[in-house]
Design a protein around this motif. Sequence first.
Motif, PDB file in Angstrom:
ATOM      1  N   MET A   1       0.640  -0.961   0.184  1.00  0.00           N
ATOM      2  CA  MET A   1       0.059   0.552   0.130  1.00  0.00           C
ATOM      3  C   MET A   1       0.671   1.220  -0.014  1.00  0.00           C
ATOM      4  N   ASP A   2       0.612   2.136  -0.856  1.00  0.00           N
ATOM      5  CA  ASP A   2       1.029   3.354  -0.678  1.00  0.00           C
ATOM      6  C   ASP A   2       1.137   4.234   0.503  1.00  0.00           C
ATOM      7  N   GLU A   3       0.237   4.039   1.926  1.00  0.00           N
ATOM      8  CA  GLU A   3       0.009   4.829   2.555  1.00  0.00           C
ATOM      9  C   GLU A   3       1.149   4.333   3.449  1.00  0.00           C
ATOM     10  N   LYS A   4       2.056   3.254   3.806  1.00  0.00           N
ATOM     11  CA  LYS A   4       2.788   2.871   4.675  1.00  0.00           C
ATOM     12  C   LYS A   4       3.400   3.323   5.495  1.00  0.00           C
ATOM     13  N   GLN A   5       3.491   3.829   6.758  1.00  0.00           N
ATOM     14  CA  GLN A   5       4.482   4.088   7.502  1.00  0.00           C
ATOM     15  C   GLN A   5       5.014   3.573   8.391  1.00  0.00           C
ATOM     16  N   GLN A   6       6.259   4.819   8.663  1.00  0.00           N
ATOM     17  CA  GLN A   6       7.743   3.637   9.713  1.00  0.00           C
ATOM     18  C   GLN A   6       8.214   5.069  10.175  1.00  0.00           C
ATOM     19  N   GLN A   7       7.767   4.093  11.607  1.00  0.00           N
ATOM     20  CA  GLN A   7       8.036   5.451  12.513  1.00  0.00           C
ATOM     21  C   GLN A   7       8.386   4.941  14.436  1.00  0.00           C
ATOM     22  N   ASN A   8       9.552   5.646  14.642  1.00  0.00           N
ATOM     23  CA  ASN A   8       9.492   4.900  16.250  1.00  0.00           C
ATOM     24  C   ASN A   8       8.566   4.369  17.765  1.00  0.00           C
ATOM     25  N   MET A   9       7.906   3.521  17.888  1.00  0.00           N
ATOM     26  CA  MET A   9       7.636   3.402  18.616  1.00  0.00           C
ATOM     27  C   MET A   9       7.537   2.512  20.073  1.00  0.00           C
ATOM     28  N   ARG A  10       7.326   2.338  21.504  1.00  0.00           N
ATOM     29  CA  ARG A  10       7.624   1.810  22.033  1.00  0.00           C
ATOM     30  C   ARG A  10       6.218   1.016  22.242  1.00  0.00           C
ATOM     31  N   CYS A  11       6.672  -0.230  23.271  1.00  0.00           N
ATOM     32  CA  CYS A  11       6.082  -1.465  23.729  1.00  0.00           C
ATOM     33  C   CYS A  11       6.658  -1.891  25.264  1.00  0.00           C
ATOM     34  N   SER A  12       5.423  -1.462  25.907  1.00  0.00           N
ATOM     35  CA  SER A  12       5.691  -1.346  27.112  1.00  0.00           C
ATOM     36  C   SER A  12       4.428  -2.404  27.822  1.00  0.00           C
ATOM     37  N   CYS A  13       5.189  -2.987  28.145  1.00  0.00           N
ATOM     38  CA  CYS A  13       3.997  -4.197  29.371  1.00  0.00           C
ATOM     39  C   CYS A  13       3.550  -3.146  30.395  1.00  0.00           C
ATOM     40  N   GLY A  14       2.101  -2.838  30.357  1.00  0.00           N
ATOM     41  CA  GLY A  14       1.400  -2.735  31.907  1.00  0.00           C
ATOM     42  C   GLY A  14       1.622  -3.681  33.244  1.00  0.00           C
ATOM     43  N   MET A  15       2.207  -4.667  33.612  1.00  0.00           N
ATOM     44  CA  MET A  15       2.025  -5.570  34.252  1.00  0.00           C
ATOM     45  C   MET A  15       3.201  -6.111  34.746  1.00  0.00           C
ATOM     46  N   SER A  16       5.012  -5.680  33.691  1.00  0.00           N
ATOM     47  CA  SER A  16       5.864  -6.048  34.360  1.00  0.00           C
ATOM     48  C   SER A  16       6.772  -4.636  34.211  1.00  0.00           C
ATOM     49  N   PRO A  17       7.901  -4.832  34.059  1.00  0.00           N
ATOM     50  CA  PRO A  17       8.803  -3.836  34.477  1.00  0.00           C
ATOM     51  C   PRO A  17       9.679  -4.097  32.858  1.00  0.00           C
ATOM     52  N   ALA A  18       8.915  -4.979  31.722  1.00  0.00           N
ATOM     53  CA  ALA A  18       9.771  -4.556  29.530  1.00  0.00           C
ATOM     54  C   ALA A  18       8.829  -3.762  29.113  1.00  0.00           C
ATOM     55  N   LEU A  19      10.227  -3.264  28.720  1.00  0.00           N
ATOM     56  CA  LEU A  19      10.020  -1.977  27.826  1.00  0.00           C
ATOM     57  C   LEU A  19      10.627  -2.404  26.445  1.00  0.00           C
ATOM     58  N   SER A  20      10.549  -1.974  25.150  1.00  0.00           N
ATOM     59  CA  SER A  20      11.505  -1.756  24.149  1.00  0.00           C
ATOM     60  C   SER A  20      10.991  -0.110  23.440  1.00  0.00           C
ATOM     61  N   MET A  21      11.439   0.087  22.805  1.00  0.00           N
ATOM     62  CA  MET A  21      11.886   1.451  21.286  1.00  0.00           C
ATOM     63  C   MET A  21      12.127   0.576  20.243  1.00  0.00           C
ATOM     64  N   ALA A  22      10.761   0.550  19.467  1.00  0.00           N
ATOM     65  CA  ALA A  22      11.492  -0.088  17.732  1.00  0.00           C
ATOM     66  C   ALA A  22      11.422   0.730  17.145  1.00  0.00           C
ATOM     67  N   ASN A  23      11.744   0.427  15.765  1.00  0.00           N
ATOM     68  CA  ASN A  23      11.331   1.401  14.637  1.00  0.00           C
ATOM     69  C   ASN A  23      10.240   0.738  13.312  1.00  0.00           C
ATOM     70  N   VAL A  24       9.065   0.503  13.846  1.00  0.00           N
ATOM     71  CA  VAL A  24       8.644  -0.361  13.148  1.00  0.00           C
ATOM     72  C   VAL A  24       7.775   0.271  11.567  1.00  0.00           C
ATOM     73  N   THR A  25       7.399  -0.605  10.658  1.00  0.00           N
ATOM     74  CA  THR A  25       6.467  -0.093   9.439  1.00  0.00           C
ATOM     75  C   THR A  25       5.416  -1.243   9.884  1.00  0.00           C
ATOM     76  N   GLY A  26       4.031   0.313   8.729  1.00  0.00           N
ATOM     77  CA  GLY A  26       2.702  -0.506   8.408  1.00  0.00           C
ATOM     78  C   GLY A  26       2.164   0.318   8.065  1.00  0.00           C
ATOM     79  N   VAL A  27       0.770  -0.139   8.646  1.00  0.00           N
ATOM     80  CA  VAL A  27       0.118   1.031   8.058  1.00  0.00           C
ATOM     81  C   VAL A  27      -1.272   1.613   9.126  1.00  0.00           C
ATOM     82  N   LYS A  28      -1.473   2.433   8.693  1.00  0.00           N
ATOM     83  CA  LYS A  28      -2.730   3.078   9.724  1.00  0.00           C
ATOM     84  C   LYS A  28      -3.220   1.860  10.087  1.00  0.00           C
ATOM     85  N   VAL A  29      -4.470   1.596  10.722  1.00  0.00           N
ATOM     86  CA  VAL A  29      -5.535   0.531  10.964  1.00  0.00           C
ATOM     87  C   VAL A  29      -6.889   1.290   9.427  1.00  0.00           C
TER      88      VAL A  29
END
Length: 345
Positions: free
Chosen positions: A125-153
Amino acid sequence: MKHATGVKIFSCTMGASLVLGGIGAITPALAQQWGADAPACANGAITRNAVDYQKIANVSGSFSFTQDTLTPADEVFNLFGTAVTSMCAKPGYAFDKVAYEEYYLNVGGMVDKVHTVSLAELANMDEKQQQNMRCSCGMSPALSMANVTGVKVSDMVELAGVSPEANTITFKDKDGYGLPLPLSYVTEKEALLVYQIDGQQLPEGERLQVWIPDTVAKYFTRAVTDIELSVSDELPPVEGPDAEYRAKVNILNTVNGTFKVGDMISFEGYADDCGNQVTAVEFSLDGGETWTAFDTTASGTDSWVYWHFDYVTEAEGIFKLDVRAVTDDGTVSPLASSMVFEVEE
């Protein structure tokens, strides 16, 4: 004196070093997460597990931070495969392997017409997006920052023609698992259907995931196969992190060897509050009796604060560096991150 500048190994003059234990995810095994309520013994040292920690009040050092440091893709994949899936995203994490060419997404429910798209079509799709986004668990210390590619919902659901009455959206895997969310929340946050992390395709069983800015990872459905639009009498709540996992902070180094007086030790780690601003990172070398605060009000809220703290050792003994974060609403890390190190003459 040698000030380390390498990415993985932080060295000092006489052979001691700090090893970077991974940029993100779980607190390293040697980092003890506890607060300022440590028991004190008669000589003024802090006692824990039969170790006497020497105290230095109002610790000083050189501090800096960035917000563009990312977690390596393999560590993000591991995070989804362990901490996030066992505590956040879904009970159990065994997904059937699906070939890239055979993976399809359906958008249904309260839509004009069910829309089906292959993963290959979605990725083109022409509308693909690329950005940095966090993945943070709300029930543990787990956390990461990643560069993700996808399309808007929002782009995907528009293709199906959403009913004006629809106010709820649910991202489901092939087993029907998914947590409902307000449709307005998902579109306002510009949620993405992610098919690449750091330019790499997702594992075979999880070809497509939903990522939502400033949202805890339990809503990040893995292996999304269906998007369902519906009407709810009451909009589903969007829960944040548990109170004990607000203002997350972590030291990412582990100790290897003993330091000498006058050595410079370079610590690094992160602080984050899942969309709330981190306004300060604070350090203590006396068990939390005094804290030295470094201002981070120049930071944004869409990424973690990845900090560096250089400390020149002042005396011999066994020391424990505690680190905590402070947020714009006054929250102080319920769980400080700690690092024990030894200094010789």
